[in-house]
Write a protein that holds these residues in place. Structure first.
Motif, PDB file in Angstrom:
ATOM      1  N   PHE A   1       0.723  -1.571  -0.123  1.00 38.39           N
ATOM      2  CA  PHE A   1      -0.556   0.240   0.048  1.00 38.39           C
ATOM      3  C   PHE A   1       0.454   1.217   0.008  1.00 38.39           C
ATOM      4  O   PHE A   1       0.761   2.445  -0.873  1.00 38.39           O
ATOM      5  CB  PHE A   1      -0.969  -0.179   0.857  1.00 38.39           C
ATOM      6  CG  PHE A   1      -2.341  -0.729   1.122  1.00 38.39           C
ATOM      7  CD1 PHE A   1      -2.948  -0.839  -0.085  1.00 38.39           C
ATOM      8  CD2 PHE A   1      -2.307  -2.213   2.008  1.00 38.39           C
ATOM      9  CE1 PHE A   1      -4.035  -0.974  -0.433  1.00 38.39           C
ATOM     10  CE2 PHE A   1      -3.898  -2.359   1.660  1.00 38.39           C
ATOM     11  CZ  PHE A   1      -4.473  -3.006   0.814  1.00 38.39           C
ATOM     12  N   ASP A   2       2.032   1.220   0.698  1.00 36.45           N
ATOM     13  CA  ASP A   2       2.595   2.328   0.471  1.00 36.45           C
ATOM     14  C   ASP A   2       3.313   2.954  -1.181  1.00 36.45           C
ATOM     15  O   ASP A   2       4.367   3.752  -1.065  1.00 36.45           O
ATOM     16  CB  ASP A   2       4.056   1.761   1.386  1.00 36.45           C
ATOM     17  CG  ASP A   2       3.942   2.326   3.129  1.00 36.45           C
ATOM     18  OD1 ASP A   2       2.682   2.915   3.170  1.00 36.45           O
ATOM     19  OD2 ASP A   2       4.411   2.248   3.887  1.00 36.45           O
ATOM     20  N   GLY A   3       3.503   1.617  -2.100  1.00 37.46           N
ATOM     21  CA  GLY A   3       4.337   1.268  -2.641  1.00 37.46           C
ATOM     22  C   GLY A   3       3.283   1.906  -3.991  1.00 37.46           C
ATOM     23  O   GLY A   3       3.235   2.055  -5.013  1.00 37.46           O
ATOM     24  N   ILE A   4       2.074   2.658  -4.037  1.00 33.77           N
ATOM     25  CA  ILE A   4       0.617   3.376  -4.453  1.00 33.77           C
ATOM     26  C   ILE A   4       0.682   4.602  -4.042  1.00 33.77           C
ATOM     27  O   ILE A   4       0.400   4.548  -3.061  1.00 33.77           O
ATOM     28  CB  ILE A   4      -0.198   2.328  -4.215  1.00 33.77           C
ATOM     29  CG1 ILE A   4      -0.547   1.043  -4.549  1.00 33.77           C
ATOM     30  CG2 ILE A   4      -1.775   3.006  -5.376  1.00 33.77           C
ATOM     31  CD1 ILE A   4      -1.784  -0.245  -4.806  1.00 33.77           C
ATOM     32  N   THR A   5      -0.210   5.308  -4.782  1.00 29.14           N
ATOM     33  CA  THR A   5       0.204   7.057  -4.868  1.00 29.14           C
ATOM     34  C   THR A   5      -1.419   7.393  -5.185  1.00 29.14           C
ATOM     35  O   THR A   5      -2.200   6.312  -6.202  1.00 29.14           O
ATOM     36  CB  THR A   5       0.710   7.773  -5.487  1.00 29.14           C
ATOM     37  OG1 THR A   5       0.573   7.507  -6.352  1.00 29.14           O
ATOM     38  CG2 THR A   5       2.197   7.932  -4.402  1.00 29.14           C
ATOM     39  N   LEU A   6      -1.865   8.335  -4.809  1.00 33.11           N
ATOM     40  CA  LEU A   6      -3.872   8.966  -5.346  1.00 33.11           C
ATOM     41  C   LEU A   6      -2.845   8.425  -7.069  1.00 33.11           C
ATOM     42  O   LEU A   6      -4.097   8.350  -8.221  1.00 33.11           O
ATOM     43  CB  LEU A   6      -3.572   9.946  -5.187  1.00 33.11           C
ATOM     44  CG  LEU A   6      -4.206  10.404  -3.672  1.00 33.11           C
ATOM     45  CD1 LEU A   6      -4.306  11.341  -2.942  1.00 33.11           C
ATOM     46  CD2 LEU A   6      -5.945   9.243  -3.696  1.00 33.11           C
ATOM     47  N   ALA A   7      -1.956   9.711  -7.226  1.00 26.85           N
ATOM     48  CA  ALA A   7      -1.537   9.334  -9.063  1.00 26.85           C
ATOM     49  C   ALA A   7      -1.487   8.029  -9.235  1.00 26.85           C
ATOM     50  O   ALA A   7      -1.638   8.010 -10.220  1.00 26.85           O
ATOM     51  CB  ALA A   7      -0.211  10.115  -8.429  1.00 26.85           C
TER      52      ALA A   7
END
Length: 141
Positions: free
Chosen positions: A123-129
């Motif tokens: 989850f820390d590897g995914i951003t809103l962008a």
């Protein structure tokens, strides 16, 4: 582990505001309508996001909410931990220090610890962008 409605809705709100980044303050009633979420429920989520400086709010005419930073700086893990608490799969990992009396002899603790690490890393590897991309970009572990 199951992500609650609060966490899922927080992600939807943040993603909606990310898609409208640069358009000024967005009234929450517009977000609520687009996302099919009750305004009353959003009013419980927004203070958490605002207090933790993920959102900026402005009251009055022309008011609403907007992201406090660009979409690429918001990690999904951070949003979920704010709204869900720790993403620990078992109770003994939900505190800073594992106070379980069986920790030293628990054969399953290493498995749960690794699952917890992988969950946070994912989850820390995914951003809103990343979620705004079509198709979304997801990390591979």
């Amino acid at each position: 582990m199951m992500i609650s409605t609060k966490g899922r809705y927080a992600l939807r709100v943040m993603l909606d505001l990310a898609e409208n980044y640069g358009n000024g303050y967005i009234p929450m009633k517009e977000v609520a309508k687009r996302q099919n979420i009750s305004l009353k429920y959003l009013e419980r989520i927004l203070p958490v996001l605002t207090k933790n400086k993920m959102l900026e709010g402005l009251q009055g005419k022309g008011g609403g909410y907007r992201l406090a930073a660009e979409p690429g700086s918001y990690r999904i893990g951070d949003i979920l931990r704010l709204t869900e608490g720790k993403l620990a799969p078992v109770a003994c990992l939900s505190c800073e220090t594992n106070e379980c009396e069986r920790a030293s002899s628990c054969k399953t603790l290493p498995m749960w610890t690794e699952f917890y690490r992988l969950t946070n890393e994912y989850f820390d590897g995914i951003t809103l962008a990343d979620l705004m991309e079509n198709p979304p970009a997801f990390p591979t572990l």
